[in-house]
Design a protein around this motif. Structure first.
Motif, mmCIF file in Angstrom:
data_model
loop_
_atom_site.group_PDB
_atom_site.id
_atom_site.type_symbol
_atom_site.label_atom_id
_atom_site.label_comp_id
_atom_site.label_asym_id
_atom_site.label_seq_id
_atom_site.Cartn_x
_atom_site.Cartn_y
_atom_site.Cartn_z
ATOM 1 N N TRP B 20 0.813 -1.219 0.000
ATOM 2 C CA TRP B 20 0.000 0.000 0.000
ATOM 3 C C TRP B 20 0.846 1.268 0.000
ATOM 4 N N TRP B 21 1.914 1.241 0.788
ATOM 5 C CA TRP B 21 2.758 2.437 0.877
ATOM 6 C C TRP B 21 3.953 2.387 -0.085
ATOM 7 N N SER B 22 3.912 1.418 -0.975
ATOM 8 C CA SER B 22 5.027 1.307 -1.919
ATOM 9 C C SER B 22 5.056 2.508 -2.868
ATOM 10 N N PRO B 23 6.205 3.161 -3.007
ATOM 11 C CA PRO B 23 6.291 4.330 -3.907
ATOM 12 C C PRO B 23 6.212 3.932 -5.389
ATOM 13 N N LEU B 24 6.306 2.630 -5.655
ATOM 14 C CA LEU B 24 6.316 2.176 -7.050
ATOM 15 C C LEU B 24 4.918 2.132 -7.671
ATOM 16 N N LEU B 25 3.896 2.111 -6.820
ATOM 17 C CA LEU B 25 2.535 1.960 -7.349
ATOM 18 C C LEU B 25 1.809 3.303 -7.410
ATOM 19 N N ASN B 26 1.019 3.475 -8.472
ATOM 20 C CA ASN B 26 0.198 4.689 -8.520
ATOM 21 C C ASN B 26 -1.128 4.440 -7.780
ATOM 22 N N THR B 27 -1.937 5.471 -7.661
ATOM 23 C CA THR B 27 -3.145 5.383 -6.842
ATOM 24 C C THR B 27 -4.062 4.266 -7.314
ATOM 25 N N ARG B 28 -4.212 4.139 -8.629
ATOM 26 C CA ARG B 28 -5.122 3.122 -9.150
ATOM 27 C C ARG B 28 -4.677 1.726 -8.724
ATOM 28 N N PHE B 29 -3.378 1.469 -8.883
ATOM 29 C CA PHE B 29 -2.862 0.146 -8.531
ATOM 30 C C PHE B 29 -2.922 -0.109 -7.019
ATOM 31 N N ARG B 30 -2.771 0.975 -6.292
ATOM 32 C CA ARG B 30 -2.872 0.822 -4.832
ATOM 33 C C ARG B 30 -4.296 0.433 -4.457
ATOM 34 N N LEU B 31 -5.271 1.062 -5.114
ATOM 35 C CA LEU B 31 -6.675 0.708 -4.837
ATOM 36 C C LEU B 31 -6.945 -0.740 -5.222
ATOM 37 N N ILE B 32 -6.391 -1.118 -6.383
ATOM 38 C CA ILE B 32 -6.584 -2.518 -6.827
ATOM 39 C C ILE B 32 -5.958 -3.474 -5.813
ATOM 40 N N SER B 33 -4.758 -3.108 -5.346
ATOM 41 C CA SER B 33 -4.089 -3.988 -4.366
ATOM 42 C C SER B 33 -4.915 -4.090 -3.084
ATOM 43 N N LEU B 34 -5.549 -2.977 -2.703
ATOM 44 C CA LEU B 34 -6.375 -2.992 -1.488
ATOM 45 C C LEU B 34 -7.602 -3.887 -1.682
ATOM 46 N N VAL B 35 -8.200 -3.807 -2.860
ATOM 47 C CA VAL B 35 -9.376 -4.644 -3.141
ATOM 48 C C VAL B 35 -8.960 -6.119 -3.145
ATOM 49 N N ILE B 36 -7.828 -6.423 -3.782
ATOM 50 C CA ILE B 36 -7.370 -7.826 -3.818
ATOM 51 C C ILE B 36 -7.105 -8.323 -2.393
ATOM 52 N N ALA B 37 -6.437 -7.475 -1.606
ATOM 53 C CA ALA B 37 -6.136 -7.857 -0.215
ATOM 54 C C ALA B 37 -7.435 -8.090 0.555
ATOM 55 N N SER B 38 -8.406 -7.214 0.340
ATOM 56 C CA SER B 38 -9.666 -7.327 1.075
ATOM 57 C C SER B 38 -10.439 -8.580 0.670
ATOM 58 N N TYR B 39 -10.419 -8.886 -0.620
ATOM 59 C CA TYR B 39 -11.104 -10.099 -1.073
ATOM 60 C C TYR B 39 -10.384 -11.352 -0.566
ATOM 61 N N THR B 40 -9.060 -11.277 -0.500
ATOM 62 C CA THR B 40 -8.302 -12.405 0.066
ATOM 63 C C THR B 40 -8.680 -12.586 1.531
ATOM 64 N N PHE B 41 -8.712 -11.487 2.234
ATOM 65 C CA PHE B 41 -9.070 -11.484 3.661
ATOM 66 C C PHE B 41 -10.459 -12.104 3.850
ATOM 67 N N TYR B 42 -11.379 -11.701 3.009
ATOM 68 C CA TYR B 42 -12.761 -12.185 3.116
ATOM 69 C C TYR B 42 -12.867 -13.651 2.693
ATOM 70 N N GLY B 43 -12.164 -13.979 1.594
ATOM 71 C CA GLY B 43 -12.234 -15.339 1.064
ATOM 72 C C GLY B 43 -11.545 -16.365 1.934
ATOM 73 N N TRP B 44 -10.761 -15.903 2.895
ATOM 74 C CA TRP B 44 -10.055 -16.818 3.792
ATOM 75 C C TRP B 44 -11.027 -17.720 4.546
ATOM 76 N N TRP B 45 -12.224 -17.201 4.858
ATOM 77 C CA TRP B 45 -13.249 -18.005 5.553
ATOM 78 C C TRP B 45 -13.855 -19.023 4.593
ATOM 79 N N ASP B 46 -14.360 -18.472 3.484
ATOM 80 C CA ASP B 46 -15.040 -19.314 2.519
ATOM 81 C C ASP B 46 -14.991 -18.574 1.175
ATOM 82 N N TYR B 47 -14.218 -19.115 0.256
ATOM 83 C CA TYR B 47 -13.976 -18.400 -1.009
ATOM 84 C C TYR B 47 -15.266 -18.169 -1.799
ATOM 85 N N ARG B 48 -16.310 -19.018 -1.523
ATOM 86 C CA ARG B 48 -17.546 -18.883 -2.311
ATOM 87 C C ARG B 48 -18.240 -17.541 -2.076
ATOM 88 N N PHE B 49 -18.080 -16.986 -0.885
ATOM 89 C CA PHE B 49 -18.779 -15.741 -0.566
ATOM 90 C C PHE B 49 -18.133 -14.509 -1.188
#
Lengths: 366, 466
Positions: B20-49
Motif C-alpha cells: 500500500w505504501w510502496s512508492p512504485l505503485l500509482n493510486t489506481r494500482f494501490r486501490l486494486i491492491s487494497l481490493v485484492i487484499a480485502s477479497y483475500t481477507f474475506y475469502g479466507w473463511w469461505d472463497y464462495r462468498f
C-alpha cells in the motif's frame, strides 16, 4: 513555534514512535523466545540449565544409560507403567544387571527405538528384554509422542519414520517449525516463568516428587509422603484416570496398522538377535477396568490386542503373559498408585508369575 | 481471516502495508491492491462468498451511477428500489430464509398441527449485514443527492470491501470516506500511522486479554445455565456484558487503527456505553454507526420525533424491532430489539411528560442494570434459557449454587471486578490524549507481543455472527 515547525516535530516524534514500537515488539518476541529456549520447560530444545517441568524420561534414560560403567545385560521396556519394575529384583533372579528403560506414553515405535539405542550404546543387543505392553499403545488416535521426536538419540534410530533425505529434511523442517511456533505461545512462557520460579526461589522443588535412580527405576516420593501423612487417596486418583481413559478409548476403534508393524519389527529384531524376550500386558486397576468396559470400546480392544499378541508372540516363540487384570498375577487392588500405575509390590508379583522359579528364592515378593 | 491470528499479524498486515505504501505503485494500482487484499481477507473463511460480495458491489455500483444519471424522479426511484431489493434480497435469503421457514412451520404446527416448509440449510456469509447496510446507505445517499457516485469501479469496490471494517464494522457511509478515497495520500502520515498502531494495539488488548479471558471464566458455567444460582447467574451475565463490549469495541478499535495505518479515518463506534446515564444515551454510545444508520435511514423517514407522541413511540419500537432483527435471525434478537424499543419509548414518554432530574450516578446504575437484563435475552438461545437465567438472577434458584461454581467464581472475580472498573471509570481509547512518546511505544510493542502469544486459542469476534 510555528504550526509547520510543530507539525514537523510531531511527525519526527511519530516516526520515532513507530520505529521504537517495531523494535519493542520484535524485541519482546526475541526475549520471550530466548527465555523459553533457555528455560526449556518441556525439555524440547536440549538446553539443560533448568529442570523441565514435565517428565522427560526418554532424555533422562538415555543420559542414565550412558553414565553406567557396567553395561546392563537386561532391559525393561515399556511405558510409565513399568517404571517401577525393579532392576535389582530382576538381578537377584537372573544374576546380571537390568536397566529400566520405561518411558512416558511408550508406543511400539518407542520399543523399537529403545532396543536399537540400547544396542548402539552398549555395543551389543541385550541378553534379555522384558516388555510391558499397554493396550492403548496400539491406538491410531494418538500421533507419535513429541518427546520421542525431541530425543534425537532415540528418534534417529527410527529410519522407517524418516524416509529418504528429502523426507528427512521435511520432517526436520516440520519439527523445527513446530518448535518455533510452540515457543511463541502463552502457556510456554507461563511455564518457563513457573520453572524459573521453582528453580530460583523454591529450590527446584517442582521435580522432586518423581526421580529416576541410576538403573532407570522410578522412585515415587510423593506417594510415599502421602502414605506417610495418610493423605493418599487412591479413589481420587482412579477417578482422574476414569475420565482420561474414557476420552482416550473413544477414539480407539481398531488396532493401528503402523503400530502393529513397529511391534512386529521389534519382535523380528529380538528374534534375529537372539534376545530372550518376555512380553506382558500391563495391569489396570479393577475399578477402572469395569468403568471402561461399561463406557468404552475397552473390552473389544483388549480382546483384539490379546489375540494379536498371542498370535505374533507365538510366531516368534516369545512368551506372552496377559496380566491386564490383577487376578491373572495374584495382584492386589490396593497396590496401585492410581488407575494405571501398579506399585513396586504388584510389579514384583508380575515378575514372580512370569518367572515361576523365583518362588523358592529368598527375595520372594510375598 | 481474524485480526487476532498469526497469519494476519505476522504476514497479511505487513505485506498489505508494504504494498500500500510502496512508492512504485500509482493510486489506481494501490486501490486494486487494497481490493485484492480485502477479497483475500474475506475469502479466507469461505472463497464462495467472495462472489456474493462482488455481485453486491457490482449491483450497487451500477445502480448508484444510474440513479445519479437519471433526471426523472421515477427513474431514480426505480433504480433505488432495484438496489434496495437486491441488497435486502441477498440479506433476507442468506440470513432470514431459514428463520422464516422455521417460524412458519412452528406457527402452522401450533394452529393446524402440521405444514412443513423445507428449512434451507444456508451458511451465513461473514459480515453480510455490515456490508449490505454500507451499500444501501450509498444508494440512498446518491438518491438523496447527498453523495456523488464514483466513476471508478475500484474506488467503489475498495469502499465496500475495505478489510479493516468489512466483517464487523464500523458501518462507514460513503459520504464519510468519499473524499478520502478521492485523495489517497502518497506518503505515510507518521502521526496518523502512530495513532493507527495505538488504536490497533488497544483493540487487540481489549479482545485478546479482556474479552477472551473473561469469556473463558464464565462460559463453562453458562454451559450448565440451568443449575446457576443467584451469584453464578450475575457473574455470568456481568462477564458476558464485559465480553461483548470488549470484543466488539476491540474489533472496532482495531478497524479504526488499521484504517489509520492505511491513511483512512473511520468513525468512532463506541463511546464508553456503560457510562450512559439513560437508555437513549446508551444507544448514542453503543454501536454508534449502526444507531446513526437506523436513525438516518429508518427513524427519520418514518417521521422521527416530529409527529404526535404516539407516532414517535411507534417509530422507536419499529426501529429497535428491526435493529434487533438485524442482529440475528432468532426470536430472542427480536424480543431484545422490542425490549430496547420499549425502554426507549418509555424513556421518551416519561421525559415528554415531566422533566425529571435523575442524579447521573443513579441514572448510570439503572441504565446499566436494564442493559444487562437486555443482554440476558441477547445471549440466550431461546426464551426458556432466558427465563431460567432471569429467574436465577432474582434468586429463585438459590444463592450460591454448587461449590464447584463458587470456586470458579472466586477465582475469576478479581478479573471481572477489574473489567467492570475499566468500563465504568476509565476513559475509552478515543478520549485518551495519545502522544507518540517512546515509553508508549515500548508498552504497546510489549502488549502486542503478549497478545500474539495468546493467538493459539482461536476465538472469533462475537459480532461476526451478525
Amino acid at each position: 513555534m510555528s504550526e509547520t515547525q510543530n507539525d514537523l516535530k510531531i511527525d519526527k516524534q511519530s516516526k520515532r514512535f513507530c520505529q521504537i514500537f517495531l523494535i519493542s515488539w520484535l524485541g519482546a518476541f526475541g526475549l520471550i523466545f530466548l527465555t523459553n529456549y533457555i528455560v526449556n520447560p518441556y525439555g524440547d530444545y536440549g538446553t539443560t540449565f533448568f529442570r523441565p517441568l514435565v517428565q522427560t524420561a526418554r532424555n533422562d534414560k538415555v543420559y542414565l544409560l550412558s553414565q553406567l560403567n557396567t553395561k546392563p545385560k537386561g532391559v525393561i521396556i515399556g511405558s510409565s507403567r513399568v517404571m517401577r519394575m525393579e532392576p535389582d529384583y530382576l538381578k537377584s533372579i537372573f544374576g546380571y544387571d537390568f536397566f529400566n528403560f520405561g518411558v512416558n506414553s511408550a508406543m511400539p515405535e518407542d520399543y523399537l527405538a529403545i532396543l536399537r539405542h540400547y544396542e548402539k550404546r552398549c555395543g551389543k543387543p541385550p541378553e534379555m528384554a522384558i516388555l510391558g505392553v499397554d493396550i492403548y499403545s496400539f491406538t491410531d488416535a494418538l500421533p507419535m509422542d513429541s518427546r520421542l521426536a525431541n530425543c534425537p538419540e532415540l528418534f534417529d534410530n527410527l529410519t522407517e519414520l524418516q524416509g529418504d533425505s528429502v523426507q528427512k529434511w521435511k520432517t526436520q523442517f516440520t519439527r523445527h517449525r513446530k518448535l518455533v511456533k510452540e515457543n511463541l505461545k502463552f502457556y510456554m512462557l507461563k511455564d518457563s516463568l513457573r520453572s524459573l520460579k521453582l528453580e530460583l526461589w523454591d529450590g527446584g522443588k517442582g521435580d522432586a516428587n518423581n526421580e529416576f535412580i541410576s538403573n532407570g527405576m522410578m522412585v515415587d516420593r510423593l506417594t510415599k509422603k502421602q502414605n506417610a501423612d495418610g493423605t493418599f487417596d487412591l479413589a481420587k486418583e482412579i477417578e482422574f484416570h476414569k475420565s482420561d481413559y474414557a476420552r482416550r478409548y473413544n477414539g480407539f476403534d481398531s488396532l493401528s496398522k503402523i503400530r502393529c508393524e513397529y511391534f512386529e519389527t521389534f519382535l523380528q529384531e529380538c528374534y534375529e538377535k537372539n534376545i530372550k524376550l518376555l512380553v506382558f500386558l500391563t495391569p489396570l486397576h479393577p475399578e477402572l477396568i469395569s468403568d471402561l468396559e461399561e463406557k468404552t470400546t475397552f473390552k473389544h480392544r483388549r480382546e483384539e490386542v490379546i489375540t494379536y499378541l498371542n498370535d505374533q508372540c507365538g510366531k516368534k516363540h516369545v512368551r506372552f503373559y496377559e496380566f491386564s487384570k490383577i487376578d491373572s498375577f495374584q495382584g492386589i487392588a490396593d497396590d496401585f498408585h492410581d488407575g494405571v500405575h501398579a506399585t513396586v509390590m504388584n510389579n514384583r508379583r508380575i515378575i514372580n508369575c512370569m518367572i515361576p522359579r523365583i518362588s523358592g528364592k529368598k527375595n520372594n515378593a510375598f | 481471516m481474524l485480526f487476532n491470528s498469526y497469519i494476519f499479524v505476522l504476514a497479511f498486515l505487513p505485506i498489505v502495508l508494504l504494498v500500500w505504501w510502496s512508492p512504485l505503485l500509482n493510486t489506481r494500482f494501490r486501490l486494486i491492491s487494497l481490493v485484492i487484499a480485502s477479497y483475500t481477507f474475506y475469502g479466507w473463511w469461505d472463497y464462495r462468498f467472495v462472489a456474493l460480495l462482488f455481485i453486491s458491489t457490482l449491483i450497487d455500483y451500477r445502480c448508484g451511477q444510474l440513479i445519479h444519471k437519471s433526471i426523472l424522479k421515477n427513474r431514480r426511484l426505480f433504480w433505488l428500489v432495484v438496489s434496495l431489493i437486491s441488497n435486502l434480497g441477498i440479506l433476507g435469503f442468506f440470513k432470514y430464509s431459514g428463520f422464516f421457514a422455521k417460524s412458519i412451520n412452528s406457527l402452522t404446527a401450533w394452529i393446524a398441527g402440521g405444514g412443513e416448509i423445507p428449512v434451507p440449510d444456508i451458511i451465513l456469509p461473514a459480515g453480510i449485514s455490515f456490508y449490505t447496510f454500507q451499500t444501501m446507505s450509498f444508494s440512498i445517499d446518491v438518491y438523496r443527492r447527498q453523495a456523488r457516485p464514483t466513476e471508478s469501479f475500484w474506488h467503489f469496490a475498495a469502499y465496500v470491501s475495505m478489510f479493516p471494517q468489512l466483517i464487523a464494522g464500523p458501518i462507514v457511509r460513503y459520504t464519510e470516506i468519499e473524499s478520502q478515497l478521492r485523495s489517497i495520500p502518497e506518503k505515510i502520515n507518521q502521526n496518523q500511522f502512530a495513532r493507527g498502531i495505538y488504536f490497533f494495539v488497544i483493540g487487540m488488548v481489549q479482545k485478546v486479554l479482556f474479552a477472551d479471558l473473561i469469556a473463558a471464566a464464565f462460559e463453562p458455567l453458562m454451559e450448565n445455565y440451568q443449575s446457576l444460582a443467584f451469584v453464578g447467574s450475575w457473574f455470568c451475565m456481568l462477564g458476558y456484558t464485559c465480553q461483548l463490549y470488549f470484543d466488539f469495541a476491540g474489533y472496532s478499535n482495531m478497524a479504526v487503527g488499521l484504517g489509520l495505518m492505511l491513511g483512512f479515518s473511520f468513525p468512532q463506534n463506541f463511546n464508553s456505553p456503560y457510562q450512559a446515564t439513560n437508555i437513549s444515551d446508551f444507544w448514542r454510545r453503543w454501536h454508534m454507526t449502526l444507531s446513526s444508520w437506523l436513525r438516518d435511514y429508518l427513524f427519520i423517514p418514518l417521521g422521527g420525533s416530529h409527529g404526535k407522541h404516539f407516532r414517535t413511540l411507534r417509530n422507536l419500537v419499529i426501529v429497535m424491532f428491526l435493529g434487533g432483527l438485524w442482529h440475528g435471525a432468532n426470536w430472542t434478537f427480536v424480543i431484545w430489539g422490542l425490549y430496547h424499543g420499549g425502554l426507549l419509548a418509555a424513556y421518551f414518554a416519561i421525559r415528554s411528560w415531566k422533566k425529571i432530574e435523575i442524579p447521573s450516578l443513579i441514572g448510570r446504575w439503572v441504565t446499566f442494570l436494564l442493559v444487562v437484563v437486555g443482554w440476558v435475552i441477547f445471549r440466550s438461545s431461546d426464551m426458556t434459557m432466558c427465563g431460567n437465567i432471569l429467574a436465577s438472577m432474582i434468586g429463585l434458584h438459590g444463592m450460591y449454587g454448587s461449590p464447584e461454581d463458587w470456586t470458579v467464581i472466586q477465582k475469576s472475580l478479581p478479573l471481572l471486578i477489574s473489567l467492570l472498573f475499566i468500563v465504568f471509570c476509565i476513559p475509552n481509547a478515543w478520549n485518551w490524549n495519545f502522544k507518540p512518546r517512546w515509553q508508549t511505544a515500548v508498552v504497546l510493542g510489549s502488549l502486542l507481543a503478549l497478545c500474539v502469544l495468546r493467538f493459539s486459542t482461536e476465538s472469533p469476534f462475537l459480532y461476526f455472527q451478525f
